[in-house]
Design a protein around this motif. Structure first.
Motif, PDB file in Angstrom:
ATOM      1  N   GLU A 197     -52.523  -1.534  -0.051  1.00 60.19           N
ATOM      2  CA  GLU A 197     -51.383  -1.675  -0.953  1.00 60.19           C
ATOM      3  C   GLU A 197     -51.618  -2.846  -1.907  1.00 60.19           C
ATOM      4  O   GLU A 197     -52.326  -3.791  -1.573  1.00 60.19           O
ATOM      5  CB  GLU A 197     -50.098  -1.919  -0.171  1.00 60.19           C
ATOM      6  CG  GLU A 197     -49.610  -0.716   0.608  1.00 60.19           C
ATOM      7  CD  GLU A 197     -48.268  -0.995   1.280  1.00 60.19           C
ATOM      8  OE1 GLU A 197     -47.278  -0.343   0.901  1.00 60.19           O
ATOM      9  OE2 GLU A 197     -48.225  -1.870   2.150  1.00 60.19           O
ATOM     10  N   THR A 198     -51.014  -2.763  -3.062  1.00 66.82           N
ATOM     11  CA  THR A 198     -51.148  -3.816  -4.067  1.00 66.82           C
ATOM     12  C   THR A 198     -49.770  -4.283  -4.501  1.00 66.82           C
ATOM     13  O   THR A 198     -48.921  -3.472  -4.878  1.00 66.82           O
ATOM     14  CB  THR A 198     -51.922  -3.301  -5.291  1.00 66.82           C
ATOM     15  OG1 THR A 198     -53.231  -2.906  -4.898  1.00 66.82           O
ATOM     16  CG2 THR A 198     -52.038  -4.399  -6.344  1.00 66.82           C
ATOM     17  N   LEU A 199     -49.558  -5.592  -4.429  1.00 68.78           N
ATOM     18  CA  LEU A 199     -48.316  -6.210  -4.891  1.00 68.78           C
ATOM     19  C   LEU A 199     -48.548  -6.733  -6.301  1.00 68.78           C
ATOM     20  O   LEU A 199     -49.483  -7.501  -6.538  1.00 68.78           O
ATOM     21  CB  LEU A 199     -47.917  -7.357  -3.969  1.00 68.78           C
ATOM     22  CG  LEU A 199     -46.624  -8.103  -4.328  1.00 68.78           C
ATOM     23  CD1 LEU A 199     -45.412  -7.219  -4.047  1.00 68.78           C
ATOM     24  CD2 LEU A 199     -46.518  -9.416  -3.544  1.00 68.78           C
ATOM     25  N   VAL A 200     -47.701  -6.324  -7.230  1.00 74.15           N
ATOM     26  CA  VAL A 200     -47.833  -6.755  -8.620  1.00 74.15           C
ATOM     27  C   VAL A 200     -46.773  -7.815  -8.901  1.00 74.15           C
ATOM     28  O   VAL A 200     -45.568  -7.558  -8.775  1.00 74.15           O
ATOM     29  CB  VAL A 200     -47.682  -5.577  -9.597  1.00 74.15           C
ATOM     30  CG1 VAL A 200     -47.885  -6.056 -11.039  1.00 74.15           C
ATOM     31  CG2 VAL A 200     -48.675  -4.469  -9.267  1.00 74.15           C
ATOM     32  N   ILE A 201     -47.222  -9.004  -9.275  1.00 75.20           N
ATOM     33  CA  ILE A 201     -46.338 -10.134  -9.521  1.00 75.20           C
ATOM     34  C   ILE A 201     -46.374 -10.509 -10.996  1.00 75.20           C
ATOM     35  O   ILE A 201     -47.452 -10.653 -11.577  1.00 75.20           O
ATOM     36  CB  ILE A 201     -46.755 -11.357  -8.682  1.00 75.20           C
ATOM     37  CG1 ILE A 201     -46.725 -11.022  -7.188  1.00 75.20           C
ATOM     38  CG2 ILE A 201     -45.863 -12.553  -8.976  1.00 75.20           C
ATOM     39  CD1 ILE A 201     -47.306 -12.115  -6.311  1.00 75.20           C
TER      40      ILE A 201
END
Length: 317
Positions: free
Chosen positions: A1-5
Motif C-alpha cells: 500500500e502507498t500513503l500519499v501525503i
C-alpha cells in the motif's frame, strides 16, 4: 500500500527521519509526497475533487477553505488514540475535522543589532523602519494578518472597512522592501541583509537565528496570532485506514517530543516536557497557547478575494 501525503516540504530531511522512515517500518507501506505551499496544494486537491491524496497538512486558514468546499472527511475521533492527550485547542480546532499537530504563532522578528525593539504591531509603521520590512504575500498563511493589523492601526475593522485597512497598508509601504511567499524566501531576505524586520511564523525562528544570530522574536504588548497546523483526510482518500494510523502516529508523545527537540514543530501533546532552552523557541505549554489571538478565518475567507485584488493593485503599483 502507498500513503500519499500533501505537505510543505519544509524541514523535509528531519521529517523523513522523525516520521516517515519509522512509520514505514510500522505500517509496512510506502509513503510518497506532494509538496508545495498551502494555496497550490489545496487548489490541486480541489481541482481533483478531493482525490489523489490521503493526508493533507494545511494551516487553519487554508483548511477552513477545504472544509467549506466539502473536500475533507469529518474525523472519527475514536480512531485516534492520542487525541485526548493533546491540548484542548488542538483536539478539534475546526468543528469535527482534522486535529492540529502543532500550534504556532505569527509575530514580528527583527535584527536586534540594528533595529530598536518592536513592542506592538503598530511599530511596523515607524519612520525608522523605512525599507527594512519583509511582508508575507496576501495568499500566504500570514498575509491576512497584515490586513487585519492594518485595520487596527487605522482604527477600523478590516472585514467591514477594507478601504481603511488598505489605506493603512499604503501608509506602511515606504517601510516594505519586499513581499515573500515561503518561509525559506523570508529567511533568505533576512540572511542577505535585504530586510531586517519581518512578519514570520515561529517555525522559521531557528533558521533565522542560525542565519543571523542577533534576530529576535518581538515581545508584542498586543499579542501574537495563533496558527494551527492541521492534518485532514480528503474525501477521496484511497487509504483511509493508513491515513488514520499516520495521523495518530504524528500526534504521539514520541513524535511530538522528537520534532520539538530538533526544531521542527512545537508540541501539542500535553505530556511533552521540554528543557528550558528548547521551550524558549516554541509556543509551548497551556499558558502560552491560551494568550494567543485567534482569527476568524471563515469571515476572512469571505473577504479574501477582494483583499487579494486590492493587495495586487497596491503592490503592483
Amino acid at each position: 500500500e502507498t500513503l500519499v501525503i500533501s505537505w510543505w516540504g519544509y524541514n523535509g530531511d528531519k521529517l523523513q527521519e522523525n516520521i516517515v522512515e519509522p512509520f514505514m517500518e510500522i505500517c509496512g507501506c510506502d509513503v510518497v509526497f506532494e509538496t508545495g505551499n498551502n494555496a497550490d496544494r489545496l487548489g490541486k486537491l480541489q481541482a481533483r475533487g478531493g482525490e489523489g491524496v490521503d493526508v493533507i497538512y494545511l494551516t487553519d486558514s487554508f483548511s477552513q477553505i477545504g472544509i467549506e468546499a466539502g473536500i475533507f472527511q469529518e474525523i472519527d475521533r475514536s480512531r485516534l488514540s492520542n487525541l485526548s492527550g493533546l491540548y484542548e485547542m488542538a483536539q478539534d480546532p475546526q468543528g469535527g475535522y482534522g486535529p492540529a499537530y502543532t500550534i504556532g504563532r505569527i509575530g514580528i522578528v527583527y535584527d536586534s543589532a540594528t533595529v530598536e525593539p518592536l513592542t506592538s504591531w503598530g511599530d511596523l509603521w515607524r519612520d525608522d523602519l523605512a525599507g527594512q520590512i519583509a511582508l508575507p504575500g496576501i495568499t500566504t498563511t500570514a498575509g491576512p494578518v497584515v490586513v487585519m493589523q492594518a485595520g487596527t492601526q487605522a482604527g477600523v475593522d478590516a472585514l467591514s472597512d477594507a478601504d481603511g485597512a488598505f489605506a493603512s497598508i499604503g501608509e506602511m509601504m515606504p517601510n516594505v522592501v519586499k513581499t515573500y511567499t515561503t518561509g525559506s524566501e523570508m529567511v533568505n531576505l533576512i540572511s542577505t541583509g535585504e530586510a531586517s524586520v519581518a512578519l514570520a511564523q515561529d517555525f522559521a525562528l531557528a533558521s533565522l537565528v542560525e542565519a543571523v544570530p542577533t534576530m529576535v522574536w518581538a515581545d508584542l504588548d498586543d499579542g501574537d496570532i495563533a496558527t494551527l497546523n492541521t492534518i485532514n483526510i480528503p474525501v477521496g482518500a484511497a487509504n483511509t485506514d493508513l491515513a488514520y494510523q499516520f495521523i495518530d502516529y504524528v500526534l504521539s508523545e514520541e513524535v511530538q517530543m522528537r520534532n520539538a527537540m530538533q526544531g521542527v514543530d512545537a508540541p501539542v501533546h500535553a505530556s511533552v516536557e521540554l528543557p528550558d532552552d528548547i521551550a524558549a523557541g516554541w509556543t509551548y505549554g497551556a499558558e502560552a497557547i491560551a494568550v494567543l489571538n485567534r482569527m476568524d478565518y471563515a469571515a476572512i475567507n469571505e473577504a479574501k478575494t477582494d483583499w487579494i485584488d486590492r493587495w495586487n493593485e497596491l503592490f503592483a503599483g
